[in-house]
Motif scaffolding. Structure first.
Motif: not given
Length: 193
Positions: A82-90, A182-184
């Motif tokens: 499941v691909a997405s994008t990130w704005q801030e790292l956890p 990101t790739e889950l």
């Protein structure tokens, strides 16, 4: 579930106990495919992350099902991304995890699963770990000679394992600098729906 006696080496870590569902997040430190004189015994890929405090955490990702192979079923892992994008790292760290359920994830975003032979899955995990700037993982905590997370896959009933745990699934998410992607990765065995 039968009661388990506390065994030596199964102590608490950061207030978390062996077998608890956890979420770990941190920067990749090392990775390696399992090595054994008997190739049929190899079934894990290890990714070590630094969580900012305490010792590093080893994430044990299954790359082959020895149980399915022994029972005459397909031993390959099925992998969905499941691909997405990130704005801030956890935040980096290790904490108790709420349930993770593949069914809920698949309902929100359809996932196509592809079967991987062990060497191909090891190559895929090597490529992703090499490029990742940050990694998250969900699974069960284990405390042995090192601290780690295993059961990083679906916990539903499979071809060779009849137990069916809902909401105890594990997964791993890679964060990449390029395009803030990101790739889950979700992992299933033969027969898991």
């Amino acid at each position: 579930m039968p009661h388990r006696r506390k065994q030596p080496g199964r102590q608490a870590y950061f207030g978390l106990n062996h077998g608890e569902l956890v979420h770990a997040a941190g920067t990749p430190i090392a990775f390696a495919a399992e090595v054994d004189r008997v190739p049929a015994n190899i079934d894990h890929f290890w990714i070590t992350i630094g969580i900012g405090t305490g010792e590093p955490i080893r994430i044990a990702v299954s790359t082959h099902s020895r149980q399915n192979a022994a029972a005459g079923f397909d031993s390959r892992m099925r992998v969905g991304i499941v691909a997405s994008t990130w704005q801030e790292l956890p935040l980096a760290g290790l904490v108790k995890s709420a349930c993770l359920d593949y069914h809920a994830l698949e309902t929100a975003s359809p996932v196509a699963y592809i079967e991987y032979e062990r060497p191909a899955l090891e190559a895929l995990l090597t490529e992703k770990t090499t490029r990742a700037i940050f990694i998250e993982a969900w699974g069960e905590l284990y405390v042995r000679t090192h601290i780690g997370i295993h059961q990083v896959h679906s916990m539903r009933a499979s071809c060779s394992v009849p137990r069916d745990y809902i909401g105890r699934d594990g997964a791993i998410r890679f964060y990449f600098a390029e395009n803030a992607r990101t790739e889950l990765m979700l992992f299933k065995y033969c027969g898991q729906q």
